[in-house]
Design an enzyme around this catalytic site. Structure first.
Site, PDB file in Angstrom:
ATOM      1  N   CYS A 117       0.879  -1.174   0.000  1.00 32.00           N
ATOM      2  CA  CYS A 117       0.000   0.000   0.000  1.00 32.00           C
ATOM      3  C   CYS A 117       0.909   1.213   0.000  1.00 32.00           C
ATOM      4  O   CYS A 117       1.530   1.523   1.015  1.00 32.00           O
ATOM      5  CB  CYS A 117      -0.913   0.011   1.234  1.00 32.00           C
ATOM      6  SG  CYS A 117      -1.879   1.535   1.378  1.00 32.00           S
ATOM      7  N   SER A 152      -1.314   2.245   4.765  1.00 28.86           N
ATOM      8  CA  SER A 152      -0.891   0.948   5.296  1.00 28.86           C
ATOM      9  C   SER A 152      -1.998  -0.086   5.164  1.00 28.86           C
ATOM     10  O   SER A 152      -2.158  -0.934   6.034  1.00 28.86           O
ATOM     11  CB  SER A 152      -0.469   1.097   6.761  1.00 28.86           C
ATOM     12  OG  SER A 152      -1.507   1.695   7.521  1.00 28.86           O
TER      13      SER A 152
END
Lengths: 92, 127, 216
Positions: free
Chosen positions: C121, C125
């Site tokens: 990502c 996150s």
């Protein structure tokens, strides 16, 4: 039929989910994912419209050009429909 | 509580330069080796995580609101604060914006908590 | 506020996973810890949350671990019909096995002899936390987020994984509402093993794509 798209090269400030490194890059729709609330409104506590979301597949060569680690490796990302424009594959 | 829906201007100061690229949008940038060290989450960190999940479930704010606040905190916060320190700051910002409580209430409570003791364990309301 | 819920069920000072909590209960109280306590108390007093809900959420998150994902992978290795359902809709397949993954929209991506998948990502996150538990610290670092999309093979080498040139790397950037889990390829030499034995071979990193399953 393969649908080619380009991520719009827009640069608004604020919370958006289209990564910088993909803006202006061309890929193909890997699959549509359905409709989801627009994060650009949710982020500011606003009532959100729903937007279509697509998984778009890019070749590493398209993203990184000559410097690609391996040109044929791929990158998939989820991009909302309002960040995509169709690429006319029949253009001269 | 339901969101009253007020727009908050994004901070224009959190762009890394004048191109419009923002600091958190890291994909493709140069960086060093991936640090492999990790840690077991502390109880207070798990509580921050739980508060975020529950606030989302209750409709107090959204994960996009959390991300927006994290992004607007800027790159210095990313470098100087731990992950869950940034999260509680962002959770709090969304709750204040949404009217869950006031800054006055928060400030007074944080002062009261400091007076309870000098450790996290001592500072719980039941001592 | 009642004592921490965990104190009633677990050894003093030990997390449910059996590891010690980081020693923060007796280190100097920080500004951000004070904020956490204050926010939690105010939300409880104003009726938004209860202490029991917070304790239950922590317990639910603690109960999620890579072992859940490993069980899903092992089922897919042994049951072709389940594997087909997993690749069609990983959320439903995980729920079918009894895992409480909440509203998670999960996509499983399959490693084969000529394809290796890697999850990242770059914007924050995002992680399949409702199946695998909270992400490892390295997943959230600038280094991983920045480099995994541009030089995945170099990053994988740092994790001890050298991929031959004929294997295509597919990187998945979790930019929006989906989360991804890698279905690693079943290791050779596991023909006679049952689901539980197979699950023990499946590592967290093999489901993120930064590793491979153990070999028997």
């Amino acid at each position: 039929m393969v649908e080619r798209v380009r991520v719009k090269a827009l640069t608004p400030p604020g919370h958006v989910r289209a990564p910088w490194y993909l803006r202006g890059k061309e890929g193909v729709i890997e699959r549509p994912l359905g409709h989801f609330a627009n994060p650009e409104q949710l982020a500011y506590g606003l009532k959100a419209d729903t937007k279509p979301l697509y998984r778009v597949r890019f070749r590493m060569a398209e993203i990184w050009g000559e410097g690609a680690e391996n040109p044929d490796d791929t990158l998939d990302a989820e991009i909302y429909g309002h960040w995509l424009e169709k690429v006319d594959t029949h253009a001269p | 509580m339901v969101w009253t829906g007020r727009a908050v201007l994004p901070s224009l100061l959190t762009m890394s330069d004048t191109t419009g690229r923002r600091w958190h949008d890291m994909g493709g940038q140069d960086a060093g080796p991936v640090p492999m060290d990790g840690h077991d989450f502390a109880l207070w960190e798990k509580r921050v995580d739980a508060l975020m999940v529950l606030c989302g479930q209750k409709g107090l704010f959204t994960v996009d609101g959390l991300r927006r606040a994290l992004e607007d905190m800027g790159e210095d916060a990313f470098e100087s604060m731990s992950y869950y320190e940034r999260w509680i700051a962002a959770v709090n910002q969304n709750l204040v914006e949404g009217g869950a409580y006031t800054l006055e209430e928060l400030g007074e409570r944080m002062q009261e908590i400091a007076a309870r003791g000098s450790t996290y364990g001592e500072a719980q309301s039941d001592g | 506020m009642p004592h921490d819920h965990h104190d009633h069920f677990h050894h003093e000072g030990m997390s449910p996973s059996g590891h010690p909590y980081r020693a923060d209960n007796d280190t100097p109280l920080t500004y951000w810890q004070r904020m956490e306590i204050a926010v939690r108390e105010l939300l409880v007093e104003k009726g938004h949350l209860t202490p029991a809900e917070i304790a239950a959420q922590i317990e639910a998150m603690d109960a999620r671990s890579p072992a859940n994902g490993a069980a899903v992978v092992a089922r897919a290795w042994t049951d072709p019909a389940f594997k087909a359902r997993l690749l069609e809709n990983a959320s439903e397949a995980s729920r079918e096995m009894g895992f409480d993954i909440g509203p998670l929209n999960l996509i499983a991506v399959e490693n084969t002899a000529d394809t290796h998948n890697l999850i990242v990502c770059t914007l924050c996150s995002c992680y399949p936390r409702n199946l695998l538990g909270l992400p490892p610290d390295w997943y959230k670092t600038r280094a991983y987020r920045s480099r995994a999309v541009r030089e995945p093979r170099t990053v994988l080498r740092e994790f001890g994984l050298e991929l031959p040139d004929h294997v295509t790397v597919r990187v998945h950037d979790s930019t929006a509402d989906m989360r991804y889990v890698v279905l690693p390829a079943r290791p050779e030499g596991t023909e006679g093993m049952d689901e539980a034995q197979l699950a023990a071979l499946v590592t967290r990193d093999s489901m993120i794509g930064t590793g491979l399953p153990h070999r028997p």
